[in-house]
Motif scaffolding. Structure first.
Motif, mmCIF file in Angstrom:
data_model
loop_
_atom_site.group_PDB
_atom_site.id
_atom_site.type_symbol
_atom_site.label_atom_id
_atom_site.label_comp_id
_atom_site.label_asym_id
_atom_site.label_seq_id
_atom_site.Cartn_x
_atom_site.Cartn_y
_atom_site.Cartn_z
ATOM 1 N N ASN A 723 0.923 -1.194 0.029
ATOM 2 C CA ASN A 723 0.048 0.053 0.130
ATOM 3 C C ASN A 723 0.794 1.314 0.176
ATOM 4 O O ASN A 723 2.035 1.174 0.597
ATOM 5 C CB ASN A 723 -0.924 -0.107 1.318
ATOM 6 N N ILE A 724 0.392 2.414 -0.545
ATOM 7 C CA ILE A 724 0.914 3.833 -0.557
ATOM 8 C C ILE A 724 0.201 4.613 -0.189
ATOM 9 O O ILE A 724 -1.102 4.685 -0.625
ATOM 10 C CB ILE A 724 1.719 4.093 -1.884
ATOM 11 N N PHE A 725 0.290 5.450 0.855
ATOM 12 C CA PHE A 725 -0.485 6.410 1.499
ATOM 13 C C PHE A 725 0.091 7.757 1.176
ATOM 14 O O PHE A 725 1.582 7.915 1.363
ATOM 15 C CB PHE A 725 -1.110 6.284 2.733
ATOM 16 N N VAL A 726 -0.482 8.836 1.182
ATOM 17 C CA VAL A 726 -0.170 10.218 1.147
ATOM 18 C C VAL A 726 -0.974 10.896 2.053
ATOM 19 O O VAL A 726 -2.281 10.896 2.123
ATOM 20 C CB VAL A 726 -0.308 10.872 -0.324
ATOM 21 N N TYR A 727 -0.055 11.659 3.182
ATOM 22 C CA TYR A 727 -0.593 12.450 4.104
ATOM 23 C C TYR A 727 -0.452 13.828 3.963
ATOM 24 O O TYR A 727 0.482 14.390 3.484
ATOM 25 C CB TYR A 727 0.054 12.403 5.400
ATOM 26 N N ASP A 728 -1.556 14.451 3.785
ATOM 27 C CA ASP A 728 -1.619 16.213 3.383
ATOM 28 C C ASP A 728 -2.153 16.999 4.412
ATOM 29 O O ASP A 728 -3.118 16.893 5.192
ATOM 30 C CB ASP A 728 -2.635 16.180 2.225
ATOM 31 N N GLN A 737 -4.925 16.967 7.475
ATOM 32 C CA GLN A 737 -6.162 17.081 7.090
ATOM 33 C C GLN A 737 -6.904 16.021 6.379
ATOM 34 O O GLN A 737 -7.848 15.512 6.406
ATOM 35 C CB GLN A 737 -6.246 18.406 6.168
ATOM 36 N N THR A 738 -5.883 15.428 5.446
ATOM 37 C CA THR A 738 -6.340 14.504 4.446
ATOM 38 C C THR A 738 -5.445 13.422 4.322
ATOM 39 O O THR A 738 -4.265 13.679 4.153
ATOM 40 C CB THR A 738 -6.571 15.287 2.969
ATOM 41 N N ARG A 739 -6.018 12.059 4.164
ATOM 42 C CA ARG A 739 -5.324 10.825 3.877
ATOM 43 C C ARG A 739 -5.656 10.187 2.890
ATOM 44 O O ARG A 739 -6.919 9.926 2.868
ATOM 45 C CB ARG A 739 -5.304 9.771 5.205
ATOM 46 N N ILE A 740 -4.820 10.027 1.763
ATOM 47 C CA ILE A 740 -5.307 9.398 0.307
ATOM 48 C C ILE A 740 -4.184 8.222 0.104
ATOM 49 O O ILE A 740 -3.237 8.401 0.876
ATOM 50 C CB ILE A 740 -5.111 10.275 -0.901
ATOM 51 N N GLY A 741 -4.669 7.277 -0.626
ATOM 52 C CA GLY A 741 -3.797 6.132 -1.064
ATOM 53 C C GLY A 741 -4.314 5.364 -1.982
ATOM 54 O O GLY A 741 -5.408 5.532 -2.885
ATOM 55 N N TRP A 742 -3.761 4.275 -2.112
ATOM 56 C CA TRP A 742 -4.405 3.238 -3.224
ATOM 57 C C TRP A 742 -5.375 2.203 -2.936
ATOM 58 O O TRP A 742 -6.285 2.263 -3.358
ATOM 59 C CB TRP A 742 -3.097 2.339 -3.569
ATOM 60 N N SER A 743 -5.088 1.553 -1.745
ATOM 61 C CA SER A 743 -6.208 0.414 -1.284
ATOM 62 C C SER A 743 -6.598 1.269 0.202
ATOM 63 O O SER A 743 -5.923 1.349 1.264
ATOM 64 C CB SER A 743 -5.707 -0.713 -0.928
ATOM 65 N N THR A 744 -7.820 1.837 0.170
ATOM 66 C CA THR A 744 -8.188 2.679 1.430
ATOM 67 C C THR A 744 -9.543 2.212 1.966
ATOM 68 O O THR A 744 -10.530 2.257 1.123
ATOM 69 C CB THR A 744 -8.233 4.022 0.464
ATOM 70 N N TRP A 745 -9.632 2.188 3.017
ATOM 71 C CA TRP A 745 -10.529 1.974 4.157
ATOM 72 C C TRP A 745 -10.201 2.932 5.426
ATOM 73 O O TRP A 745 -8.965 3.033 5.454
ATOM 74 C CB TRP A 745 -10.778 0.522 4.555
ATOM 75 N N TRP A 755 -4.737 -4.033 2.366
ATOM 76 C CA TRP A 755 -3.791 -3.533 1.432
ATOM 77 C C TRP A 755 -3.956 -4.219 0.187
ATOM 78 O O TRP A 755 -4.340 -5.272 -0.075
ATOM 79 C CB TRP A 755 -2.481 -3.690 1.977
ATOM 80 N N GLY A 756 -3.159 -3.541 -0.801
ATOM 81 C CA GLY A 756 -3.406 -4.109 -2.187
ATOM 82 C C GLY A 756 -2.470 -5.366 -2.342
ATOM 83 O O GLY A 756 -1.597 -5.586 -1.470
ATOM 84 N N LEU A 757 -2.732 -6.077 -3.528
ATOM 85 C CA LEU A 757 -1.842 -7.217 -3.561
ATOM 86 C C LEU A 757 -1.017 -7.215 -5.011
ATOM 87 O O LEU A 757 -1.693 -6.802 -5.842
ATOM 88 C CB LEU A 757 -2.680 -8.668 -3.696
#
Length: 893
Positions: A723-728, A737-745, A755-757
């Motif tokens: 998985n890869i997450f970006v914290y903004d 404020q915001t958390r985005i990513g690839w496989s997200t819950w 996480w992604g496979l």
């Protein structure tokens, strides 16, 4: 270390009360409670601030009902973030203790106890917390504190592994629940009832927070929707005005208290509405009760009835009344027994129990109890739900009448079909349900939706667990009603079970439509729901399940290793571009320019290579070069790897946080919440990071090379979790404020199964890599109560030993002797010891002015000098062989 500032009034009050117990004149002070340290209500949480959402309720009980409320916090929150400084580890723990004491003080809470367990990181695994904290030792401490403080009511957190629920919260609630039962049992922890001379203590009622939603306004206490109809749920309106706080609503007072937790970024919390009718309720759900109460009561003190306030029907305090059932799960058309239990500290003649059941059910049994006294009296009923009773949870209500009053109680049962079939649970759910049954609170089980992940466009096996609860053999079929885009290897499968037996059938389920959205964008809230239908001669059972699609990718090997320089050159990253722009927590991005990202991943023989390009319209806090940790506080990228794709929690994974640029202009990286945390250079040797921060600023690029040798185990080339997450962050207060990513819950950073496979065709693990992960390296350096002047002052005032431990025996103790002398900016005092141990002396005036550790090898009096010249001298002594003693003295001069 940061000085821990307290308001002068609170500092003086704590010092005065402590000095009074130490036998030193302290001037005018409030009269101590009849039994120092004894509580009416005890909240049990895992971290400082866990109690913050209920301070309105606890404050009301204190202000309007005189309830003495205390808090037990398992850790001091050393593993949390720090939005106000660079402290971490024990110094951060002491900082957070100070915040907690000031915050709860606004609600009239004077006593805060700690177990001194380490706060190691965010996890959703209660078993991992249990392992790290040590179950038996932790439970013994909680039981001891319950026996010492004798609370009439215990409130704790939600113990179930609901999505995103912190594993520390779960485990704190488990400990509170187990202690509720164990503290009353003289056979549990007999050293406490023997050598320590503590008495068993039966707390009247036990609650967990939450369990309902409702409207705003005072009607929220009666018009709410509970998540379960079987357990009593209560709402306490937060709009009630507080006279001692100038007429502010208790919601306003609570919000002001919450802003005290500045290290956690709470200082900027918005105001609550000024109109009381726009304020809602705190909600609580009863786990267990030993005492009579009024069903359906909606008053603010309803949760205290029978325990702290007499039952409305007139039964005196000290009366116990509760129900137990032969089993939690019952069958329609099959009788079971219910037993009423009653006991009283004063005789109650003419005792009779009655049972209220749903319409159509039958009850037999006299309910006669005779005169109820100190020995438990019981009455047993036979209850039979009619054939055809709908499946589900039902509340059975009991009434106790005596010549001196009456009261009520209730217990739930679950009507089940003869044969049940349920989708296999996640390991943490199976663990929790087993714990609930073993602990005696089975109604807590079965509340988590059964979900499993499935790789997009792929297949997996799904087991359906079967249980025959009847007295005869059963056979039938199990079918899985899958949604569109999914298929199974068979529409149904047969089974046969002996009487009382368990079994299973297994389906191979395939995502036949790979275009379906994955992650939290798919299905309903991320779940593609389906039904499991099990037929038998005794009826049909239908239960819900859910499939969660995770994204997949095939990662081709790079022809040559990418140059780690913070920019992409043509051909460096063959393979797909990953969409990292899905929000999983926080505020939605205003636009792609506000926050969005893409990622590319490839590999060579010895390393993974990752490139992340982030668009961002406003840069968050640029941290100091010495503050490379807690990456969620500002703009950062998190890369997570589960080498085998089968980890239950992150202690067997690799997680790294990468900052694009620190104050020195360079990027940095660290590992957090994984198999081995700490500075990147130490915990991931050979890992390289580079970045490009755009100027003018509109985003950044991070590039890294992660050696396979830095991972906890060898990679499974066919199934690696990634998985890869970006914290903004768009602020300068170290709050994201915001958390985005690839496989997200929500909470996905702690959920490796979500996480992604990815596959790495042709990959061969480096020689010597283990096939299973090495044991996790967890932080162990927790803040200690002996190092906290505030905890020592409280212990001296209340007589409750530090860290829920035992008292030092008289033959091995040490205390301040006489009056300390202040001279030349230091304090000199005599320490009188009766045996060996270690003393910790602190000078504190709302700030920590000086401290000293003293090794005591033998009995006697010695002279000790500690820096500091004002406030209070607080001394903790840890006896050799166990036990503590606390003493304090006010300083003058």
């Amino acid at each position: 270390m940061r000085r821990l500032a307290l308001p002068a009034v609170l500092s003086a009050a704590l010092a005065a009360s402590a000095i009074a117990l130490a036998g030193v004149p302290a001037g005018a002070q409030a009269a101590p409670p009849p039994r120092p340290g004894e509580l009416d209500v005890l909240f049990v949480g895992a971290h400082p601030d866990d109690e913050a959402g209920g301070l309105s309720t606890y404050g009301q009980w204190n202000e309007f009902d005189g309830a003495r409320v205390g808090v037990l916090t398992v850790t001091r929150g050393e593993g949390g973030g720090n939005a106000v400084g660079t402290e971490e580890g024990p110094p951060l723990g002491l900082l957070r203790e100070n915040e907690e004491r000031r915050a709860v003080g606004r609600a009239g809470v004077g006593d805060v106890h700690y177990l001194d367990k380490v706060d190691f990181y965010y996890t959703v695994s209660a078993p991992l917390a249990d392992e790290a904290w040590g179950h038996d030792e932790s439970l013994a401490k909680v039981v001891r504190l319950v026996r010492q403080t004798r609370p009439k009511v215990i409130v704790t957190m939600e113990p179930a592994p609901l999505p995103g629920q912190h594993g520390h919260h779960q485990q704190a609630a488990r400990l509170a629940t187990e202690a509720y039962f164990a503290a009353a049992d003289a056979g549990r922890f007999p050293d406490q009832t023997g050598r320590e001379r503590l008495r068993p203590w039966s707390t009247g009622r036990l609650f967990h927070t939450g369990g309902a939603s409702g409207p705003t306004g005072r009607a929220c206490a009666k018009d709410f929707t509970a998540t379960t109809q079987a357990a009593p749920t209560y709402g306490v309106w937060t709009g009630r005005a507080s006279a001692r706080n100038g007429g502010k609503s208790w919601a306003q007072v609570e919000r002001e208290a919450q802003r005290t937790y500045v290290s956690q970024g709470w200082g900027g919390f918005a105001d609550v509405p000024a109109d009381p009718e726009r304020l809602g309720c705190d909600y609580f759900t009863q786990i267990h009760s030993r005492v009579p109460y009024t069903l359906g009561d909606t008053e603010p003190t309803a949760m205290l009835e029978g325990a702290l306030r007499p039952a409305k029907g007139g039964l005196p305090l000290g009366t116990e009344f509760f129900l137990t059932t032969e089993a939690f799960g019952v069958n329609a058309g099959r009788a079971f027994t219910v037993t009423a239990h009653a006991r009283s500290q004063r005789p109650l003649p003419g005792g009779k129990a009655a049972l209220s059941v749903p319409s159509g059910w039958t009850v037999t049994g006299s309910g006669d109890l005779g005169t109820i006294g100190s020995r438990e009296r019981t009455a047993t009923f036979t209850v039979k739900p009619p054939a055809g009773t709908p499946n589900g949870r039902v509340r059975l209500a009991g009434t106790l009448t005596t010549a001196r009053g009456s009261g009520q109680t209730a217990t739930p049962v679950e009507v089940r079909p003869g044969v049940t079939g349920a989708q296999e649970p996640l390991p943490r759910v199976a663990d929790f349900d087993a714990w609930a049954g073993k602990t005696g609170v089975p109604a807590l089980s079965g509340r988590m939706k059964r979900v499993l992940t499935l790789a997009s466009g792929k297949s997996r096996q799904i087991r359906v667990d079967l249980a025959n609860t009847t007295g005869s053999a059963q056979e039938g079929t199990v079918s899985a009603g899958l949604p569109a885009g999914f298929g199974a290897d068979a529409p149904s499968k047969p089974y046969r079970l002996a009487a009382g037996a368990k079994g299973s059938v297994t389906f191979t389920v395939t995502n036949t439509d790979a275009s379906l959205p994955t992650s939290n964008q798919g299905g309903a809230g991320g779940d593609y729901d389906f039904t499991v239908t099990t037929t038998s001669a005794s009826g049909t059972d239908t239960q819900k399940g859910g499939l969660e699609l995770v994204p997949v990718a095939e990662l081709p090997k790079a022809p040559t290793a990418p140059v780690v320089d913070g920019k992409e050159e043509p051909g460096e990253y063959p393979g797909p571009e990953l969409d990292l722009s899905r929000v999983w927590e926080g505020t939605a991005c205003d636009s792609a320019a506000d926050c969005s990202a893409t990622g590319k991943v490839t590999w060579t023989g010895d390393a993974l290579h990752v490139l992340v390009e982030v668009r961002d319209d406003k840069r968050g806090t640029v941290l100091g070069a010495d503050d490379c940790k807690r990456h969620w506080r500002t703009d950062a990228v998190e890369i997570t790897v589960d080498p085998r794709g089968d980890s239950e929690n992150t202690s067997t994974t690799f997680k790294t946080g990468v900052f694009p640029g620190m104050a020195d202009g360079r990027p940095c990286f660290e590992r957090d919440a994984d198999q081995h945390q700490g500075p990147g250079e130490q915990t991931a040797p050979g890992m390289r990071v580079a970045s490009t921060v755009n100027a003018p600023y509109d985003g950044y690029v991070i590039e890294t090379s992660i050696p396979f040798a830095a991972l906890p185990s060898a990679v499974d080339p066919a199934r690696m979790g990634l998985n890869i997450f970006v914290y903004d962050s768009d602020t300068q207060d170290k709050v994201g404020q915001t958390r985005i990513g690839w496989s997200t819950w929500g909470g996905v950073q702690g959920d490796p199964y979500r996480w992604g496979l990815v596959s790495l065709p042709g990959h061969t693990p480096p020689p010597g890599m283990p096939g299973t992960p090495e044991p996790p390296v967890l932080p162990a350096d927790a803040a200690a109560s002996a190092g906290s002047p505030e905890s020592i002052i409280q212990a001296a005032r209340t007589g409750i030993p530090l860290a829920a431990g035992p008292a030092a025996p008289p033959s091995r103790t040490a205390r301040i002797a006489g009056r300390p002398a202040v001279s030349g900016g230091a304090v000199t005092f005599r320490l009188a010891a009766t045996g060996p141990g270690t003393a910790y002396a602190h000078v504190w005036d709302g700030r920590l002015l000086g401290t000293r550790k003293i090794a005591v090898t033998r009995a006697g009096t010695r002279t000790v000098t500690v820096p500091g010249a004002s406030g209070v001298l607080a001394v903790a002594f840890e006896a050799k062989g166990g036990g503590t003693a606390s003493s304090v003295a006010r300083l003058s001069g």
